[in-house]
Write a protein that holds these residues in place. Structure first.
Motif, PDB file in Angstrom:
ATOM      1  N   ALA A   1      30.751  20.192   1.601  1.00 26.54           N
ATOM      2  CA  ALA A   1      30.033  21.438   1.353  1.00 26.54           C
ATOM      3  C   ALA A   1      30.436  22.065   0.027  1.00 26.54           C
ATOM      4  O   ALA A   1      29.612  22.270  -0.872  1.00 26.54           O
ATOM      5  CB  ALA A   1      30.282  22.414   2.503  1.00 26.54           C
ATOM      6  N   VAL A   2      31.709  22.352  -0.131  1.00 25.57           N
ATOM      7  CA  VAL A   2      32.147  23.047  -1.346  1.00 25.57           C
ATOM      8  C   VAL A   2      32.255  22.083  -2.530  1.00 25.57           C
ATOM      9  O   VAL A   2      32.015  22.465  -3.678  1.00 25.57           O
ATOM     10  CB  VAL A   2      33.480  23.778  -1.084  1.00 25.57           C
ATOM     11  N   GLY A   3      32.588  20.821  -2.255  1.00 30.28           N
ATOM     12  CA  GLY A   3      32.744  19.849  -3.341  1.00 30.28           C
ATOM     13  C   GLY A   3      31.424  19.437  -3.956  1.00 30.28           C
ATOM     14  O   GLY A   3      31.249  19.464  -5.178  1.00 30.28           O
ATOM     15  N   TYR A   4      30.453  19.050  -3.117  1.00 26.13           N
ATOM     16  CA  TYR A   4      29.150  18.662  -3.649  1.00 26.13           C
ATOM     17  C   TYR A   4      28.409  19.859  -4.214  1.00 26.13           C
ATOM     18  O   TYR A   4      27.584  19.723  -5.132  1.00 26.13           O
ATOM     19  CB  TYR A   4      28.309  17.981  -2.567  1.00 26.13           C
TER      20      TYR A   4
ATOM     21  N   TYR B   1      29.245  29.199  -7.506  1.00 27.26           N
ATOM     22  CA  TYR B   1      30.321  28.247  -7.246  1.00 27.26           C
ATOM     23  C   TYR B   1      31.242  28.632  -6.094  1.00 27.26           C
ATOM     24  O   TYR B   1      31.804  27.759  -5.433  1.00 27.26           O
ATOM     25  CB  TYR B   1      31.137  28.033  -8.527  1.00 27.26           C
ATOM     26  N   ILE B   2      31.414  29.913  -5.838  1.00 30.43           N
ATOM     27  CA  ILE B   2      32.242  30.337  -4.710  1.00 30.43           C
ATOM     28  C   ILE B   2      31.369  30.781  -3.542  1.00 30.43           C
ATOM     29  O   ILE B   2      31.561  30.342  -2.412  1.00 30.43           O
ATOM     30  CB  ILE B   2      33.205  31.470  -5.123  1.00 30.43           C
TER      31      ILE B   2
ATOM     32  N   PHE C   1      29.681  19.960  -7.705  1.00 27.82           N
ATOM     33  CA  PHE C   1      29.108  18.875  -8.508  1.00 27.82           C
ATOM     34  C   PHE C   1      27.646  19.132  -8.857  1.00 27.82           C
ATOM     35  O   PHE C   1      27.252  19.072 -10.030  1.00 27.82           O
ATOM     36  CB  PHE C   1      29.241  17.555  -7.743  1.00 27.82           C
ATOM     37  N   ILE C   2      26.824  19.419  -7.845  1.00 29.71           N
ATOM     38  CA  ILE C   2      25.385  19.512  -8.102  1.00 29.71           C
ATOM     39  C   ILE C   2      25.050  20.739  -8.934  1.00 29.71           C
ATOM     40  O   ILE C   2      24.125  20.716  -9.760  1.00 29.71           O
ATOM     41  CB  ILE C   2      24.586  19.482  -6.779  1.00 29.71           C
ATOM     42  N   ALA C   3      25.803  21.825  -8.773  1.00 30.59           N
ATOM     43  CA  ALA C   3      25.561  23.011  -9.596  1.00 30.59           C
ATOM     44  C   ALA C   3      25.883  22.718 -11.059  1.00 30.59           C
ATOM     45  O   ALA C   3      25.158  23.150 -11.965  1.00 30.59           O
ATOM     46  CB  ALA C   3      26.393  24.188  -9.086  1.00 30.59           C
TER      47      ALA C   3
ATOM     48  N   TRP D   1      35.855  11.014   1.214  1.00 29.48           N
ATOM     49  CA  TRP D   1      36.885  11.900   0.662  1.00 29.48           C
ATOM     50  C   TRP D   1      38.240  11.481   1.229  1.00 29.48           C
ATOM     51  O   TRP D   1      38.335  10.987   2.345  1.00 29.48           O
ATOM     52  CB  TRP D   1      36.624  13.362   1.036  1.00 29.48           C
ATOM     53  N   GLU D   2      39.287  11.730   0.450  1.00 28.32           N
ATOM     54  CA  GLU D   2      40.641  11.609   0.988  1.00 28.32           C
ATOM     55  C   GLU D   2      40.900  12.870   1.794  1.00 28.32           C
ATOM     56  O   GLU D   2      41.026  13.966   1.241  1.00 28.32           O
ATOM     57  CB  GLU D   2      41.659  11.484  -0.154  1.00 28.32           C
ATOM     58  N   VAL D   3      40.959  12.723   3.109  1.00 26.76           N
ATOM     59  CA  VAL D   3      41.033  13.889   3.987  1.00 26.76           C
ATOM     60  C   VAL D   3      42.428  14.026   4.575  1.00 26.76           C
ATOM     61  O   VAL D   3      42.868  13.176   5.361  1.00 26.76           O
ATOM     62  CB  VAL D   3      40.014  13.770   5.137  1.00 26.76           C
ATOM     63  N   PRO D   4      43.160  15.078   4.211  1.00 28.12           N
ATOM     64  CA  PRO D   4      44.479  15.293   4.819  1.00 28.12           C
ATOM     65  C   PRO D   4      44.337  15.704   6.272  1.00 28.12           C
ATOM     66  O   PRO D   4      43.385  16.391   6.646  1.00 28.12           O
ATOM     67  CB  PRO D   4      45.074  16.440   4.002  1.00 28.12           C
TER      68      PRO D   4
END
Length: 479
Positions: free
Chosen positions: A102-105, A85-86, A108-110, A455-458
């Motif tokens: 990259a980190v979000g999907y 996960y990290i 999710f997929i893991a 995604w909501e991208v800041p």
């Protein structure tokens, strides 16, 4: 939980483009499929899984309390958990506009694949092979589920930024089936040793991903200005590298227990192989990065080739390859991976139309093959004098139970590599032809390597800078 009032809009939130109707349909379709599949998993867990003997309710396993395996397996399981996960997640954040994806999907997929992997591997290995009535859950089954997730995440690296989240969901579902078939063949028929998964995880995941990428080839995917990194995205990716590098000994040794001698050996071999790969990568990277008379290190090499030693030592990690042998394997893996990034990745992209976003062939594929060869060589020299009767039985059960000679076992090690490559490539091709259908919403050119549409991208671009001549009023005074 956010403390921001519902009606308040942060000045740092990017003013997103109005979603196109197709984007709304894509989101709705993904939501339906993800929830439906989670419901299927809920039903499957309710009907064919149960707690294993070490986790049954009180009264059913009183005699097993003293030998419960939670203390034995959980520490290394948690290390593997961090890697998935990290480590894998942040390693893929190098794309400057695709960090969330990259980190979000990855997250999710893991999470999805660990559930699905538990069911599919359990059906093959427990219901079919062992004839059990239920899939019995334990820390060991959790580790094997994480290994299935690692395989899919390696594949994700090959198509990073080029597939939609719905495509990724389908890829995960299908790949786990092919992965479990390969695992069944390895355990039930070939009976080769692969403690750290050089063959079953790394080689399989890499070449499944390459085959998938080839089928999904899109001329717009390569050369996009968004397919690049910046200073901060590369720094975030290094977080993933360091976590993976630190915890890799646990990944290779997690399921070697309860053979404590072999597990101890696995940790030592992996540690030194990683160290050698790291040093080799730093030593030779500048040779391939000469620009305008300057010899510079490449962050691509440092982020990836430094880890190749952990991949390459995987199969032989619990074997007696000697400390210098572990160092040699690490040096070869680091050098092979670095050369791969410098020359082979551009070659594959240009001449075979196989675009590999993360270079999984260099980190997982070629080092995995190297690891399989190292394991075969170690198996060819295995004997009772080197390991003892119990140690030999633990490492190579077929040499004791089926009467295989050391050289025959080495042949089976190489046969395992060939089978894994075959199933991975065939599986990747089939999966590619499935997910390329328009129903699975392949991303448009402008959506590749970009989080903006989904995604909501800041961003600070919308923050108005104060006027140069403005004054700051404090109390009654003007500053």
């Amino acid at each position: 939980m956010s403390t921001r009032p519902p009606t308040e809009v942060s000045p740092l939130v990017h003013k997103a483009r109005s979603p196109l109707p197709t984007q709304q349909k894509m989101t709705f379709k993904f939501t339906l499929v993800a929830l439906a599949f989670q419901l299927v998993l809920l039903i499957l867990f309710g009907t064919i899984t149960n707690y294993g003997k070490f986790s049954s309710p009180p009264g059913k396993n009183d005699t097993l309390k003293a030998e419960n395996d939670i203390r034995l397996y959980y520490p290394m399981f948690q290390d593997v958990h961090v890697m998935i996960y990290i480590g894998f997640g942040f390693l893929m954040t190098f794309l400057k506009k695709y960090g969330y994806g990259a980190v979000g999907y990855n997250f999710f997929i893991a999470s999805l694949v660990t559930q699905w992997g538990t069911i599919v591997s359990g059906c093959f290995n427990q219901l079919y092979s062992e004839g059990k009535k239920h899939i019995e859950l334990s820390i060991q089954t959790l580790v094997t589920a994480e290994f299935a997730a690692a395989t899919v995440l390696i594949t994700y690296g090959a198509v990073l930024g080029k597939v939609s989240r719905l495509q990724l969901l389908v890829i995960g579902i299908l790949e786990v089936v092919f992965y479990a078939i390969n695992e069944l063949v390895a355990i039930e028929f070939l009976k080769f040793s692969d403690a750290g998964g050089s063959i079953l995880i790394h080689t399989f995941g890499a070449y499944f991903g390459l085959a998938l990428s080839r089928v999904l080839h899109n001329k717009d995917a390569h050369g996009s200005p968004k397919e690049g990194s910046n200073y901060h995205s590369d720094l975030f990716a290094m977080i993933g590298t360091v976590f993976l590098w630190m915890y890799w000994p646990s990944f290779n040794a997690a399921l070697v227990a309860p053979d404590y001698v072999a597990q101890h050996r696995s940790v030592i071999n992996t540690y030194f192989s990683l160290s050698a790969a790291c040093v080799t990568t730093f030593a030779i990277s500048p040779i391939f990065q000469r620009r305008a008379g300057k010899w510079r290190l490449s962050m691509v090499h440092v982020q990836n080739a430094t880890l190749a030693g952990g991949v390459a030592i995987g199969t032989a990690s619990n074997m007696s390859v000697s400390p210098w042998g572990a160092l040699l394997i690490g040096c070869c893996a680091g050098g092979l991976s670095t050369v791969g990034y410098a020359y082979l990745t551009p070659f594959l992209t240009k001449y075979t139309k196989t675009h590999d976003t993360c270079g999984v062939n260099n980190l997982h594929g070629m080092p995995g093959i190297l690891g399989a060869i190292a394991g075969a060589i170690a198996a060819a020299h295995a004997n009772v004098d080197k390991y003892g009767s119990e140690g030999l039985k633990s490492l190579f059960p077929a040499m004791v139970g089926d009467g295989r000679t050391a050289k025959v076992q080495a042949g089976y090690q190489l046969a395992g590599l060939a089978v894994a490559l075959g199933i991975a490539i065939i599986g990747g091709i089939i999966t590619g032809f499935v997910v390329r259908w328009q129903i699975f919403d392949p991303p448009a050119r402008e959506q590749m390597y970009d989080d903006e549409d989904f995604w909501e991208v800041p961003t600070e671009d919308d923050v108005e800078a104060p006027n140069a001549g403005s004054s700051l009023i404090v109390g009654d005074d003007k500053v």
